[in-house]
Design a protein around this motif. Structure first.
Motif, PDB file in Angstrom:
ATOM      1  N   SER A  96      13.655  56.909  42.579  1.00 47.23           N
ATOM      2  CA  SER A  96      15.003  57.410  42.825  1.00 47.23           C
ATOM      3  C   SER A  96      14.980  58.896  43.146  1.00 47.23           C
ATOM      4  O   SER A  96      15.654  59.369  44.069  1.00 47.23           O
ATOM      5  N   SER A  97      14.178  59.652  42.382  1.00 44.87           N
ATOM      6  CA  SER A  97      14.064  61.092  42.618  1.00 44.87           C
ATOM      7  C   SER A  97      13.488  61.369  44.002  1.00 44.87           C
ATOM      8  O   SER A  97      13.974  62.242  44.735  1.00 44.87           O
ATOM      9  N   GLY A  98      12.454  60.609  44.374  1.00 45.96           N
ATOM     10  CA  GLY A  98      11.850  60.799  45.690  1.00 45.96           C
ATOM     11  C   GLY A  98      12.794  60.429  46.821  1.00 45.96           C
ATOM     12  O   GLY A  98      12.856  61.125  47.846  1.00 45.96           O
ATOM     13  N   PHE A  99      13.560  59.349  46.638  1.00 46.23           N
ATOM     14  CA  PHE A  99      14.518  58.923  47.660  1.00 46.23           C
ATOM     15  C   PHE A  99      15.603  59.980  47.857  1.00 46.23           C
ATOM     16  O   PHE A  99      15.949  60.334  48.987  1.00 46.23           O
ATOM     17  N   GLU A 100      16.109  60.502  46.744  1.00 50.81           N
ATOM     18  CA  GLU A 100      17.136  61.535  46.836  1.00 50.81           C
ATOM     19  C   GLU A 100      16.587  62.777  47.525  1.00 50.81           C
ATOM     20  O   GLU A 100      17.254  63.394  48.365  1.00 50.81           O
ATOM     21  N   GLY A 101      15.344  63.144  47.192  1.00 53.25           N
ATOM     22  CA  GLY A 101      14.725  64.297  47.837  1.00 53.25           C
ATOM     23  C   GLY A 101      14.556  64.104  49.334  1.00 53.25           C
ATOM     24  O   GLY A 101      14.794  65.022  50.124  1.00 53.25           O
ATOM     25  N   LEU A 102      14.180  62.889  49.750  1.00 48.72           N
ATOM     26  CA  LEU A 102      14.013  62.602  51.171  1.00 48.72           C
ATOM     27  C   LEU A 102      15.345  62.720  51.900  1.00 48.72           C
ATOM     28  O   LEU A 102      15.425  63.306  52.995  1.00 48.72           O
ATOM     29  N   MET A 103      16.401  62.173  51.317  1.00 53.91           N
ATOM     30  CA  MET A 103      17.718  62.234  51.948  1.00 53.91           C
ATOM     31  C   MET A 103      18.199  63.684  52.083  1.00 53.91           C
ATOM     32  O   MET A 103      18.765  64.084  53.109  1.00 53.91           O
ATOM     33  N   ILE A 104      17.954  64.487  51.043  1.00 50.88           N
ATOM     34  CA  ILE A 104      18.357  65.897  51.074  1.00 50.88           C
ATOM     35  C   ILE A 104      17.592  66.646  52.165  1.00 50.88           C
ATOM     36  O   ILE A 104      18.155  67.473  52.902  1.00 50.88           O
ATOM     37  N   THR A 105      16.295  66.337  52.294  1.00 50.90           N
ATOM     38  CA  THR A 105      15.470  67.006  53.303  1.00 50.90           C
ATOM     39  C   THR A 105      15.964  66.686  54.713  1.00 50.90           C
ATOM     40  O   THR A 105      16.051  67.578  55.571  1.00 50.90           O
ATOM     41  N   LEU A 106      16.299  65.434  54.969  1.00 48.52           N
ATOM     42  CA  LEU A 106      16.822  65.042  56.280  1.00 48.52           C
ATOM     43  C   LEU A 106      18.149  65.740  56.561  1.00 48.52           C
ATOM     44  O   LEU A 106      18.412  66.174  57.692  1.00 48.52           O
ATOM     45  N   ALA A 107      18.987  65.853  55.522  1.00 49.52           N
ATOM     46  CA  ALA A 107      20.260  66.552  55.686  1.00 49.52           C
ATOM     47  C   ALA A 107      20.027  68.015  56.042  1.00 49.52           C
ATOM     48  O   ALA A 107      20.737  68.589  56.880  1.00 49.52           O
ATOM     49  N   ALA A 108      19.034  68.635  55.420  1.00 47.25           N
ATOM     50  CA  ALA A 108      18.728  70.042  55.696  1.00 47.25           C
ATOM     51  C   ALA A 108      18.330  70.236  57.159  1.00 47.25           C
ATOM     52  O   ALA A 108      18.748  71.207  57.805  1.00 47.25           O
ATOM     53  N   LEU A 109      17.548  69.315  57.694  1.00 46.63           N
ATOM     54  CA  LEU A 109      17.131  69.414  59.091  1.00 46.63           C
ATOM     55  C   LEU A 109      18.333  69.287  60.033  1.00 46.63           C
ATOM     56  O   LEU A 109      18.433  70.006  61.036  1.00 46.63           O
ATOM     57  N   TYR A 110      19.262  68.396  59.691  1.00 53.65           N
ATOM     58  CA  TYR A 110      20.461  68.238  60.525  1.00 53.65           C
ATOM     59  C   TYR A 110      21.329  69.491  60.476  1.00 53.65           C
ATOM     60  O   TYR A 110      21.848  69.954  61.502  1.00 53.65           O
ATOM     61  N   ILE A 111      21.485  70.050  59.275  1.00 55.19           N
ATOM     62  CA  ILE A 111      22.299  71.266  59.127  1.00 55.19           C
ATOM     63  C   ILE A 111      21.689  72.413  59.928  1.00 55.19           C
ATOM     64  O   ILE A 111      22.405  73.185  60.586  1.00 55.19           O
ATOM     65  N   ALA A 112      20.361  72.542  59.889  1.00 53.24           N
ATOM     66  CA  ALA A 112      19.688  73.592  60.650  1.00 53.24           C
ATOM     67  C   ALA A 112      19.937  73.408  62.155  1.00 53.24           C
ATOM     68  O   ALA A 112      20.181  74.378  62.883  1.00 53.24           O
ATOM     69  N   TRP A 113      19.881  72.182  62.628  1.00 54.99           N
ATOM     70  CA  TRP A 113      20.152  71.889  64.038  1.00 54.99           C
ATOM     71  C   TRP A 113      21.567  72.319  64.429  1.00 54.99           C
ATOM     72  O   TRP A 113      21.784  72.941  65.473  1.00 54.99           O
ATOM     73  N   GLU A 114      22.549  71.976  63.594  1.00 56.56           N
ATOM     74  CA  GLU A 114      23.937  72.332  63.876  1.00 56.56           C
ATOM     75  C   GLU A 114      24.146  73.844  63.817  1.00 56.56           C
ATOM     76  O   GLU A 114      24.956  74.400  64.572  1.00 56.56           O
ATOM     77  N   ALA A 115      23.438  74.509  62.908  1.00 56.45           N
ATOM     78  CA  ALA A 115      23.556  75.968  62.818  1.00 56.45           C
ATOM     79  C   ALA A 115      23.047  76.636  64.085  1.00 56.45           C
ATOM     80  O   ALA A 115      23.657  77.585  64.594  1.00 56.45           O
ATOM     81  N   ILE A 116      21.934  76.133  64.619  1.00 52.94           N
ATOM     82  CA  ILE A 116      21.396  76.681  65.865  1.00 52.94           C
ATOM     83  C   ILE A 116      22.375  76.456  67.020  1.00 52.94           C
ATOM     84  O   ILE A 116      22.630  77.357  67.840  1.00 52.94           O
ATOM     85  N   ALA A 117      22.954  75.244  67.064  1.00 54.99           N
ATOM     86  CA  ALA A 117      23.926  74.930  68.124  1.00 54.99           C
ATOM     87  C   ALA A 117      25.155  75.826  68.022  1.00 54.99           C
ATOM     88  O   ALA A 117      25.680  76.309  69.036  1.00 54.99           O
ATOM     89  N   ALA A 118      25.642  76.067  66.792  1.00 53.91           N
ATOM     90  CA  ALA A 118      26.818  76.916  66.600  1.00 53.91           C
ATOM     91  C   ALA A 118      26.522  78.364  66.998  1.00 53.91           C
ATOM     92  O   ALA A 118      27.402  79.063  67.522  1.00 53.91           O
ATOM     93  N   TRP A 119      25.301  78.820  66.725  1.00 53.70           N
ATOM     94  CA  TRP A 119      24.909  80.175  67.136  1.00 53.70           C
ATOM     95  C   TRP A 119      24.951  80.296  68.659  1.00 53.70           C
ATOM     96  O   TRP A 119      25.465  81.283  69.203  1.00 53.70           O
ATOM     97  N   ILE A 120      24.425  79.294  69.327  1.00 54.36           N
ATOM     98  CA  ILE A 120      24.407  79.325  70.798  1.00 54.36           C
ATOM     99  C   ILE A 120      25.828  79.282  71.365  1.00 54.36           C
ATOM    100  O   ILE A 120      26.169  80.024  72.294  1.00 54.36           O
ATOM    101  N   ARG A 121      26.687  78.446  70.795  1.00 55.88           N
ATOM    102  CA  ARG A 121      28.057  78.295  71.301  1.00 55.88           C
ATOM    103  C   ARG A 121      28.963  79.431  70.849  1.00 55.88           C
ATOM    104  O   ARG A 121      30.042  79.624  71.395  1.00 55.88           O
ATOM    105  N   ASN A 122      28.552  80.148  69.782  1.00 54.01           N
ATOM    106  CA  ASN A 122      29.396  81.179  69.169  1.00 54.01           C
ATOM    107  C   ASN A 122      30.757  80.586  68.773  1.00 54.01           C
ATOM    108  O   ASN A 122      31.821  81.084  69.126  1.00 54.01           O
ATOM    109  N   THR A 123      30.695  79.498  68.006  1.00 59.46           N
ATOM    110  CA  THR A 123      31.890  78.750  67.610  1.00 59.46           C
ATOM    111  C   THR A 123      32.812  79.610  66.754  1.00 59.46           C
ATOM    112  O   THR A 123      32.377  80.262  65.801  1.00 59.46           O
TER     113      THR A 123
END
Length: 321
Positions: A96-123
């Motif tokens: 359970s701990s490992g599964f939760e950690g994996l899900m959090i890690t994937l979420a972090a990668l998505y958030i980083a992607w959106e942050a880069i996109a927002a920087w480029i768009r200057n939202t």
């Protein structure tokens, strides 16, 4: 001759049943709060279009999935041992701990992607005051719930509840980051503060996810805790010196809610089984007192000289072979 001693923490069967109920009840509360706060965060994002708030909301979606899995894992972990699972079911807590950690890690990668996109768009960030109010509601709720869960986990010794409490406190830090981002945008008028903080949130979440995955992996692979090993060796060396005997082949593993310990004790060949058994019991009690929580301690009683004759390669340091 092998002897097994089961050491229980100072709780009665009724208290353990109550602990199990507390774990299930608080995981139910955590699940309900996760749903409510997710709605609050999605509302805040719809109003502000903030990347930092989006990151917080995405992390909450992952957290909600993890809580559902953890809620199920608590029920599984509390099942007693059976024919197909003689060591019980508590080890699911590591999964359970490992599964939760994996899900959090994937979420972090998505958030980083959106942050880069927002920087480029200057939202542009909208309705900052509404975002601040809603983020404060989330922050206070997570701080209260997170500390309550850690308090419950300390009492019930639940790895799953503790992992959930740490995740929620991480979520609280994320809300602090959202506040910082919104305030910086408000006072400077520079929208790119929002994706910068969003990226920092992603990094923080990634580190938390990695640690949870590592904790789960170490548990599933029976990685020995150095602090526990040191304590057990110190206890054995002191006890064996007291009775003028020796030991070797100390092994232990965490099976989720219990520490499973094995060690060989070497006695003088002329000593009676009765006396050796009494000494072994005393040593097992000393080992149980040196660690926290439940433990199953198995000692293998061997005659020292006879053991050296049939296992000559085992001669040397009898304490740590």
């Amino acid at each position: 001759m092998k002897h097994t001693h089961e050491a229980m923490p100072p709780t009665t069967a009724d208290q353990q049943t109550q602990h199990n109920r507390d774990d299930r009840r608080w995981m139910s509360i955590s699940l309900a709060v996760a749903v409510v706060l997710l709605v609050v965060k999605l509302t805040a994002f719809a109003l502000t279009r903030s990347t930092a708030i989006l990151g917080d909301a995405v992390e909450s979606i992952v957290h909600l999935l993890a809580v559902v899995f953890a809620f199920y894992s608590v029920r599984i972990s509390q099942r007693p041992a059976d024919r197909t699972h003689p060591y019980g079911h508590a080890k699911i807590s590591f999964f359970s701990s490992g599964f939760e950690g994996l899900m959090i890690t994937l979420a972090a990668l998505y958030i980083a992607w959106e942050a880069i996109a927002a920087w480029i768009r200057n939202t542009e960030v909208l309705r900052i005051s509404d975002g601040l109010v809603l983020s404060m509601v989330v922050l206070v709720s997570n701080l209260i719930l997170g500390f309550l869960l850690l308090r419950v986990a300390k009492r019930t010794r639940s790895i799953i509840v503790r992992a959930n409490g740490l995740h929620i406190l991480t979520d609280a830090w994320t809300s602090v980051g959202v506040w910082v981002a919104l305030l910086l945008v408000h006072f400077t008028g520079w929208n790119r503060w929002d994706p910068i903080v969003g990226m920092l949130i992603a990094i923080n979440i990634f580190v938390t996810g990695y640690r949870l995955m590592l904790r789960g992996f170490d548990g599933l692979m029976d990685r020995a805790d150095p602090a526990v090993a040191k304590k057990l060796h110190e206890t054995l060396e002191a006890s064996c010196a007291q009775w003028n005997i020796s030991y070797h082949r100390l092994k232990f593993r965490d099976v989720g809610d219990t520490l499973d310990i094995d060690v060989d004790l070497l006695f003088p060949d002329q000593m009676s089984i009765k006396q050796a058994h009494e000494i072994a019991t005393d040593i097992e009690q000393a080992m149980a007192a040196s660690i926290q929580g439940k433990a199953i301690i198995s000692t293998h009683l061997e005659p020292a000289k006879h053991h050296a004759q049939i296992h000559p390669s085992k001669q040397g340091n009898p304490g740590k072979n």
